[in-house]
Design a protein around this motif. Structure first.
Motif, PDB file in Angstrom:
ATOM      1  N   TYR A 176       0.863  -1.191   0.000  1.00 34.50           N
ATOM      2  CA  TYR A 176       0.000   0.000   0.000  1.00 34.50           C
ATOM      3  C   TYR A 176       0.891   1.229   0.000  1.00 34.50           C
ATOM      4  CZ  TYR A 176      -3.871   3.011   1.768  1.00 34.50           C
ATOM      5  OH  TYR A 176      -4.832   3.978   1.965  1.00 34.50           O
TER       6      TYR A 176
ATOM      7  N   LEU B 181      -7.632  -3.436   6.524  1.00 39.58           N
ATOM      8  CA  LEU B 181      -7.867  -3.463   5.076  1.00 39.58           C
ATOM      9  C   LEU B 181      -7.380  -4.781   4.488  1.00 39.58           C
ATOM     10  CD1 LEU B 181      -8.657  -1.955   2.434  1.00 39.58           C
ATOM     11  CD2 LEU B 181      -6.364  -0.952   2.433  1.00 39.58           C
TER      12      LEU B 181
ATOM     13  N   ARG C  31     -13.832  -0.718  -9.954  1.00 41.28           N
ATOM     14  CA  ARG C  31     -14.177  -1.850  -9.085  1.00 41.28           C
ATOM     15  C   ARG C  31     -13.806  -3.169  -9.770  1.00 41.28           C
ATOM     16  NH1 ARG C  31     -18.148  -0.976  -4.904  1.00 41.28           N
ATOM     17  NH2 ARG C  31     -18.851  -3.114  -5.241  1.00 41.28           N
TER      18      ARG C  31
ATOM     19  N   ALA D 277     -10.049  -3.653  -9.940  1.00 39.21           N
ATOM     20  CA  ALA D 277      -9.455  -4.063  -8.655  1.00 39.21           C
ATOM     21  C   ALA D 277      -9.456  -5.583  -8.528  1.00 39.21           C
ATOM     22  CB  ALA D 277     -10.218  -3.421  -7.503  1.00 39.21           C
TER      23      ALA D 277
ATOM     24  N   ILE E 208      -1.431  -0.966  -4.108  1.00 39.28           N
ATOM     25  CA  ILE E 208      -2.626  -0.117  -3.973  1.00 39.28           C
ATOM     26  C   ILE E 208      -2.162   1.267  -3.570  1.00 39.28           C
ATOM     27  CG2 ILE E 208      -4.776   0.266  -2.686  1.00 39.28           C
ATOM     28  CD1 ILE E 208      -4.778  -2.809  -2.140  1.00 39.28           C
TER      29      ILE E 208
ATOM     30  N   ASP F 137      -7.324   4.762  -3.408  1.00 38.11           N
ATOM     31  CA  ASP F 137      -7.942   3.996  -4.494  1.00 38.11           C
ATOM     32  C   ASP F 137      -8.918   2.974  -3.931  1.00 38.11           C
ATOM     33  OD1 ASP F 137      -6.683   5.452  -6.429  1.00 38.11           O
ATOM     34  OD2 ASP F 137      -5.288   3.885  -7.054  1.00 38.11           O
ATOM     35  N   GLU F 138      -8.643   2.492  -2.694  1.00 36.87           N
ATOM     36  CA  GLU F 138      -9.581   1.558  -2.059  1.00 36.87           C
ATOM     37  C   GLU F 138     -10.873   2.266  -1.623  1.00 36.87           C
ATOM     38  OE1 GLU F 138      -7.472   3.176   1.604  1.00 36.87           O
ATOM     39  OE2 GLU F 138      -7.106   2.976  -0.549  1.00 36.87           O
TER      40      GLU F 138
ATOM     41  N   LEU G  39     -14.642   0.337  -0.498  1.00 36.44           N
ATOM     42  CA  LEU G  39     -13.820  -0.134   0.619  1.00 36.44           C
ATOM     43  C   LEU G  39     -14.227  -1.547   1.036  1.00 36.44           C
ATOM     44  CD1 LEU G  39     -11.672   0.333   2.779  1.00 36.44           C
ATOM     45  CD2 LEU G  39     -13.404   1.511   4.160  1.00 36.44           C
TER      46      LEU G  39
ATOM     47  N   TYR H 253     -12.803  -3.975  -1.504  1.00 36.07           N
ATOM     48  CA  TYR H 253     -11.361  -4.202  -1.325  1.00 36.07           C
ATOM     49  C   TYR H 253     -11.096  -5.099  -0.123  1.00 36.07           C
ATOM     50  CZ  TYR H 253      -8.821  -1.405  -4.791  1.00 36.07           C
ATOM     51  OH  TYR H 253      -8.238  -0.953  -5.943  1.00 36.07           O
ATOM     52  N   ARG H 254     -11.787  -4.833   0.984  1.00 33.12           N
ATOM     53  CA  ARG H 254     -11.553  -5.662   2.178  1.00 33.12           C
ATOM     54  C   ARG H 254     -11.902  -7.122   1.907  1.00 33.12           C
ATOM     55  NH1 ARG H 254     -13.841  -1.327   6.676  1.00 33.12           N
ATOM     56  NH2 ARG H 254     -11.815  -0.405   7.172  1.00 33.12           N
TER      57      ARG H 254
END
Length: 539
Positions: A19, A50, A354, A357, A369, A373-374, A453, A456-457
């Motif tokens: 990150y 995250l 999305r 990703a 990342i 961006d997340e 978010l 991403y998680r």
């Protein structure tokens, strides 16, 4: 002091998720409106939750901040804007305690013009031994009034500035491939080589797990500094050979640095920022005895189009595979427009970002990342001109707005700026945040199952649990035009539709995660909507 990372497994870097933190814009601990190391320390649990493995922090060293800290005056002290060395050491310790690795930036191509070496070289004038650490040259023309060659700065204008000798007369010129306040170092100088070996050890001794080497391609210039014979040179970078980037001599420097890294426990790594004319030249930076990762600008700049994406993925995997290196993938960094905006902004851009990703996190190797961006943050295109800080703005005669639009401070919580970026009574953020960002804050997205978010998680958790993700082979499958379909490991499948209409595919198995909601009936086939990616577990 020697810190050994608690989970120092072999080759952790082959499937890591890194990150990128731009500390000025991440979190503000002291309320002055600028992000700092104290603020970053308080937000480390966010990065752990995250699901990333490491953070790479852009330069926080002593600097006049002409170029956001990449004009380094001293690699061993922290700029007061960000804190002090105690803060940096505590940050590394805190991160390790949370299971996160820390990568710091190394900026070896140039120093600040305020660096003691350069200041002394100017004071002492021609003949000073300090001048051998930079590229000082007499000018051309009758009285040396013309630059030594035709090289141009990446930021625009000539790559040379003329000095004034101590007696007040016009003197030699010095090379700066970036801003005039950033003179290039000469790695033919043993003193320069010694200094950077020492700086690398300084940070490894403090527990840093690796270094990102800025402008790793720039450390050696072609012998004799020949003219390029072209103008608009910045447009050639990444497509054509130039005499000041990607010279073969850089590799011996990187080998020497790798030997230092290998002398430390816990698999410390180095990451190359390298711009080369092709993928094979890029892969030379990650041969077995050189660096561990290269940033992948080819993938980052690919359009949202299945054929183009597949071509860059195959180019990367082929070139890196030939040298036994691991590929890396990322959609953003602190130097380019944010991915949501590059892909079309507003709803289509967000939808594509999305899907991208999930594509990125399913590819073989390591993933990067860029902060925000997340959260699906867009590029801020309407910053007031008086707020712009990027030297590209001034150097281009106010024709290029520069990189500030991707560096606006993050929104953490609340309904109004500064959105929890600093303490309640903090000064305004160093770049203004848009009003629309209340809906994009970490707090707003944490509770929203449909947010970027949350996506991403979920993706990072699946990536950690799935044996086949990260390092390893990729198995392309056939799919309709505009789609990418590939398998990873034992039964993981990724399907991506970059087209503007739905695509019908055989159902790969049980749905694990999708970038956009769609109906997954129990039939043999699925209809994957436009601009959507989905992860599957084969039955």
């Amino acid at each position: 002091m020697q810190h050994v990372h608690s989970s120092a497994g072999a080759a952790w870097w082959r499937d890591t998720v890194i990150y990128q933190v731009y500390p000025r814009s991440f979190a503000d601990g002291n309320g002055d409106g600028t992000g700092d190391l104290a603020g970053l320390r308080t937000r480390l649990p966010y990065l752990r939750d995250l699901g990333v493995d490491a953070l790479w922090i852009t330069p926080f060293y002593s600097s006049p901040m002409v170029d956001g800290g990449f004009d380094v005056a001293d690699h061993r002290t922290i700029d007061p804007l960000f804190g002090d060395l105690t803060d940096a050491e505590a940050l590394i310790d805190d991160a390790h305690a949370l299971g996160l690795r820390v990568i710091v930036d190394l900026v070896p191509n140039h120093t600040s013009d305020q660096h003691p070496w350069f200041q002394r070289a100017l004071r002492e004038g021609p003949g000073s031994a300090l001048r051998e650490r930079y590229h000082f040259r007499p000018g051309r023309g009758t009285d040396g009034e013309l630059p030594p060659n035709d090289w141009e700065s990446v930021f625009g204008g000539p790559a040379w500035t003329r000095t004034t000798d101590p007696d007040g007369t016009p003197g030699d010129w010095y090379l700066h491939l970036f801003a005039p306040e950033m003179p290039d170092l000469d790695f033919d100088s043993p003193a320069v080589q010694d200094e950077f070996r020492s700086i690398i050890r300084f940070w490894l001794d403090r527990g840093a797990d690796g270094l990102r080497i800025a402008d790793a391609h720039g450390l050696v210039k072609a012998a004799g500094l020949p003219d390029l014979g072209r103008t608009a040179q910045a447009g050639l970078l990444g497509s054509e050979a130039v005499p000041y980037f990607d010279q073969d001599g850089v590799h011996e420097i990187h080998r020497a640095w790798r030997r230092i890294l290998d002398g430390y426990p816990g698999e410390r790594i180095a990451i190359a920022e390298a711009v080369t004319p092709d993928a094979d030249r890029l892969a030379r930076y990650v041969r077995a005895d050189e660096l561990h990762h290269t940033q992948n600008f080819d993938y980052l700049s690919a359009p949202w189009e299945a054929e183009a994406l597949r071509a860059t993925i195959e180019r990367t995997l082929t070139a890196h595979g030939a040298v036994g290196a691991v590929a890396t993938w990322g959609l953003g960094n602190a130097d380019v427009h944010r991915v949501v905006t590059r892909y079309g902004d507003d709803a289509p851009g967000l939808r594509r970002a999305r899907a991208a990703a999930l594509l990125t996190l399913a590819l073989p190797g390591a993933a990067y990342i860029y902060q925000g961006d997340e959260l699906g943050l867009p590029e801020v295109l309407d910053l007031p001109e008086e707020a712009l800080r990027d030297p590209q703005w001034e150097r281009s005669g106010h024709t290029e707005r520069g990189r500030d639009g991707c560096r606006v401070p993050l929104p953490w919580n609340g309904d109004a700026a500064p959105y929890g970026f600093g303490p309640d009574d903090a000064a305004p953020t160093w770049l203004p945040q848009p009003e629309a960002w209340a809906k994009l804050s970490v707090a707003a997205q944490t509770e929203d199952p449909a947010s970027m978010l949350t996506l991403y998680r979920a993706a990072l958790q699946i990536r950690r649990e799935e044996e086949g993700l990260g390092d390893g082979p990729l198995d392309w499958r056939t799919g309709p035009q505009g789609t990418l379909v590939f398998g990873r490991g034992d039964g993981f499948v990724c399907t991506v539709n970059t087209g503007d209409r739905a695509a019908e595919l055989p159902r790969p198995g049980e749905l694990l995660l999708a970038s956009s909601p769609f109906d997954v009936s129990d039939g043999e086939r699925i209809t994957l909507p436009a601009d959507t990616a989905a992860w599957w577990r084969a039955q």
